[in-house]
Write a protein that holds these residues in place. Structure first.
Motif, short mmCIF file in Angstrom:
data_model
loop_
_atom_site.label_atom_id
_atom_site.label_comp_id
_atom_site.label_asym_id
_atom_site.label_seq_id
_atom_site.Cartn_x
_atom_site.Cartn_y
_atom_site.Cartn_z
N ASP A 128 0.85 -1.17 0.00
CA ASP A 128 0.00 0.00 0.00
C ASP A 128 0.90 1.23 0.00
O ASP A 128 1.72 1.38 0.90
CB ASP A 128 -0.81 -0.10 1.31
N VAL A 129 0.77 2.09 -1.01
CA VAL A 129 1.60 3.31 -1.05
C VAL A 129 0.91 4.38 -0.21
O VAL A 129 -0.10 4.95 -0.63
CB VAL A 129 1.81 3.81 -2.49
N ILE A 130 1.44 4.66 0.97
CA ILE A 130 0.82 5.70 1.81
C ILE A 130 1.20 7.07 1.28
O ILE A 130 0.40 7.97 1.23
CB ILE A 130 1.29 5.57 3.26
N GLY A 140 14.19 8.34 8.75
CA GLY A 140 13.60 7.72 9.94
C GLY A 140 12.11 7.94 9.98
O GLY A 140 11.59 8.84 9.33
N MET A 141 11.41 7.13 10.76
CA MET A 141 9.96 7.31 10.88
C MET A 141 9.45 6.80 12.21
O MET A 141 10.07 5.96 12.86
CB MET A 141 9.23 6.58 9.75
N VAL A 142 8.31 7.36 12.63
CA VAL A 142 7.57 6.83 13.78
C VAL A 142 6.09 6.94 13.44
O VAL A 142 5.69 7.72 12.58
CB VAL A 142 7.83 7.63 15.08
N VAL A 444 8.04 -1.21 12.38
CA VAL A 444 6.73 -1.75 12.73
C VAL A 444 5.96 -0.68 13.50
O VAL A 444 6.44 -0.14 14.50
CB VAL A 444 6.86 -3.03 13.60
N GLY A 445 4.79 -0.34 12.98
CA GLY A 445 3.98 0.72 13.60
C GLY A 445 3.23 0.21 14.82
O GLY A 445 3.16 -1.00 15.06
N ASN A 446 2.66 1.16 15.60
CA ASN A 446 1.86 0.72 16.74
C ASN A 446 0.54 0.09 16.29
O ASN A 446 -0.20 -0.48 17.08
CB ASN A 446 1.65 1.84 17.77
N ASP A 447 0.24 0.18 14.97
CA ASP A 447 -0.92 -0.52 14.41
C ASP A 447 -0.53 -1.94 13.97
O ASP A 447 -1.31 -2.63 13.31
CB ASP A 447 -1.50 0.26 13.23
N ASN A 448 0.71 -2.35 14.28
CA ASN A 448 1.22 -3.70 13.98
C ASN A 448 1.58 -3.96 12.53
O ASN A 448 1.97 -5.07 12.18
CB ASN A 448 0.26 -4.79 14.44
N PHE A 449 1.44 -2.96 11.66
CA PHE A 449 1.83 -3.16 10.26
C PHE A 449 3.33 -2.91 10.08
O PHE A 449 3.94 -2.13 10.83
CB PHE A 449 1.05 -2.23 9.33
N LEU A 450 3.87 -3.60 9.08
CA LEU A 450 5.27 -3.40 8.71
C LEU A 450 5.33 -2.28 7.66
O LEU A 450 4.60 -2.34 6.66
CB LEU A 450 5.84 -4.70 8.13
N TYR A 451 6.18 -1.29 7.90
CA TYR A 451 6.33 -0.16 6.98
C TYR A 451 7.74 -0.13 6.42
O TYR A 451 8.70 -0.55 7.08
CB TYR A 451 6.06 1.16 7.71
N VAL A 452 7.85 0.39 5.20
CA VAL A 452 9.15 0.47 4.55
C VAL A 452 9.31 1.87 3.97
O VAL A 452 8.37 2.40 3.36
CB VAL A 452 9.24 -0.60 3.42
N ARG A 462 3.23 0.47 3.08
CA ARG A 462 2.73 -0.42 4.12
C ARG A 462 2.58 -1.82 3.51
O ARG A 462 2.08 -1.95 2.40
CB ARG A 462 1.39 0.08 4.63
N ILE A 463 3.04 -2.82 4.24
CA ILE A 463 2.94 -4.20 3.74
C ILE A 463 1.66 -4.81 4.34
O ILE A 463 1.52 -4.89 5.56
CB ILE A 463 4.15 -5.03 4.21
N ILE A 464 0.78 -5.22 3.44
CA ILE A 464 -0.50 -5.75 3.91
C ILE A 464 -0.58 -7.25 3.62
O ILE A 464 -0.60 -7.64 2.44
CB ILE A 464 -1.66 -5.06 3.17
N PRO A 465 -0.65 -8.07 4.65
CA PRO A 465 -0.78 -9.51 4.40
C PRO A 465 -2.14 -9.80 3.78
O PRO A 465 -3.13 -9.14 4.09
CB PRO A 465 -0.66 -10.12 5.80
N GLN A 466 -2.17 -10.80 2.89
CA GLN A 466 -3.45 -11.10 2.21
C GLN A 466 -4.05 -12.37 2.78
O GLN A 466 -3.35 -13.34 2.96
CB GLN A 466 -3.22 -11.28 0.72
#
Ligand code: HEC
Length: 466
Positions: A128-130, A140-142, A444-452, A462-466
């Motif tokens: 997902d392209v945020i 860096g990111m948070v 890894v965000g506090n929403d549990n998703f992996l971000y790159v 955002r990496i979204i498992p299917q």
């Protein structure tokens, strides 16, 4: 047809074919040399030369000169002893031919299709392209408690990106030396951010009096009404140096509230990492206000910098915490070959530059030792280098067997590296998102998703498992 003429015709065709073939071989050799020696810093697709504002000129002679003499202080190795004049000329031709007529936008259009489902070893996922609106180099990111993101850009900007991808500039960031590897680097929230609004930024700071020196510093600031206020340096790595690379700069809080700061050797590998009287080539551990924990390993050692937690380190750009053991893992950008993943322990020496699995960029040897008494071995190393930057353990449950695996960004090969883990053991490896662009950070965000975070044009994915 006259026989002699016919003969001449065949000879001409034959020499033409030979010429084409040897041109092909030369091109192959140059392409290979480019891939092995240059692509890590200048891009697999030569993107750093496309639409370039050339510093030293782009005539063939000027480029040959740049390759031959380099600029060690600015991070460009000198290749005059690695390659022959002929090879340097061929490399120059190769670069000029390859970039002819290319635009950055054109290179961008070759990027992967973000719509499709990606099938990997153990998981199908989607990207997902945020945001693809980050211009420079995101570092860096948070993720904030409300789901928005803060992303640093190396050239000195801090952005808030809301979940719809809307970008807002945050004011109040410190003044940075945005040159070479320096600039605005990592960001981290205080563990009690919800209560105190504190966040921390690492950056390259100019010497107060000497205009040509800089170092890594960490400032603490408050985020109030979308702006930073009360930005105050709580950590400044000494000494300042004229070099503009190996700042390190990753920030991490452990579960007990200690703040870890990774500092690179700043190009002074024989001077700093093995000595405890300076901040460079070290991992530091401080309290959230910059004060020194009493139980740091060298607090009572005379002449040692008391914030030092571990030493003998090259350019540490990754720090992450193991979800179960709670140990701190460090990712280290090596020389040519010899990138490392280490588990940090108080007072330990990680060996740089006394031991390494790498060699100099120009192919010469740094040391003949890969191990020595009293120096730690990495848990994992890469030869050839993948040029790792940020890394994270995946602590969340939503990715199935990816849980507790280590995800490492690769700048050089432009993908996300997955180390499949069984406890502290790496059982195998997998390349994900190949050719996506230089991957700067995994988070890894506090929403549990992996971000790159990916470079040029900067993207938050955002990496979204299917
Ligand atoms: C470790 C990173 C690194 C590697 C490896 C590297 N370069 Fe560079 N290169 C740089 C940097 C950084 C600069 C800019 C130097 C400066 O600002 O003075 C640069 C500058 C140059 C320039 C001059 C560009 C200009 O704007 O005038 C050329 C040409 C060049 N590199 C070619 C190469 C080639 C060919 C190779 C491989 C044989 C190579 N580089 C390998 C980092 C690298």
């Amino acid at each position: 047809m006259n026989f002699v003429k016919l003969d001449h015709f065949y000879v001409t065709i034959f020499s033409f074919l030979c010429l084409m073939n040897s041109y092909g071989q030369v091109k192959n050799t140059s392409a290979q040399q480019y891939k092995n020696h240059c692509s890590g810093c200048h891009g697999k697709d030569l993107s750093s030369f496309v639409e370039r504002k050339w510093i030293y000129g782009n005539s063939p002679e000027e480029i040959m000169n740049s390759i031959t003499i380099g600029n060690e202080n600015n991070g460009m190795p000198a290749y005059g002893k690695t390659f022959t004049k002929e090879e340097i000329k061929n490399l120059t031709d190769y670069i000029l031919t390859e970039i002819e007529g290319k635009t950055l936008q054109g290179l961008e259009a070759q990027n992967p299709d973000f719509q499709k489902i990606i099938i990997s070893d153990d998981l199908n996922f989607r990207v997902d392209v945020i945001s693809d609106q980050l211009n420079g180099i995101p570092w860096g990111m948070v993720q904030l408690p409300n789901g928005d993101f803060l992303v640093t850009e190396r050239d000195g900007k801090l952005y808030k990106i809301d979940t719809k991808g809307q970008l807002t500039t945050i004011s109040g960031v410190p003044k940075v030396v945005a040159k070479r590897q320096g600039g605005l680097l990592d960001i981290i929230l205080h563990p009690d951010f919800k209560k105190n609004n504190y966040l921390y930024l690492s950056y390259s700071k100019k010497h107060p009096n000497k205009s040509n020196k800089q170092t890594t510093a960490v400032c603490r600031a408050k985020l109030v009404d979308g702006q930073l206020i009360e930005c105050e340096d709580i950590f400044v790595a000494l000494p300042y140096r004229t070099t503009k690379h190996h700042y390190g700069s990753r920030l991490l809080f452990d579960t007990k509230g200690y703040l870890y700061i990774s500092i690179g050797d700043r190009g002074g590998r024989d001077k700093y990492p093995q000595k405890l009287d300076n901040f460079l080539g070290k991992i530091h551990r401080i309290h959230d206000d910059g004060s020194i924990p009493k139980d740091n390993p060298f607090v009572n050692k005379e002449g040692a910098i008391p914030s030092i937690y571990a030493y003998g380190i090259r350019n540490p750009q990754g720090l992450t915490i193991h979800p179960e053991t709670k140990e701190i893992w460090e990712g280290e950008h090596g020389p040519k070959g010899g990138d490392e993943v280490n588990i940090l322990a108080p007072g330990h020496n990680y060996g740089w530059p006394e031991i390494t699995y790498g060699i100099n960029y120009i192919g010469t040897r740094i040391t003949k030792y890969t191990e020595k008494e009293g120096m730690e071995q990495p848990i994992h190393y890469w030869v050839p280098s993948i040029a790792p930057c940020g890394m994270t353990f995946l602590s969340s449950d939503i990715y199935g067997t990816w849980k507790n695996d280590l995800f490492v960004s690769s700048l050089k090969f432009e993908y996300l590296h997955r180390l499949k883990m069984d406890g502290n053991k790496i059982i195998s490896e997998e390349k994900l998102l190949e050719d996506i662009g230089r991957v700067r950070h995994a988070y890894v965000g506090n929403d549990n998703f992996l971000y790159v975070l990916v470079e040029g044009p900067g993207r938050l994915l955002r990496i979204i498992p299917q």
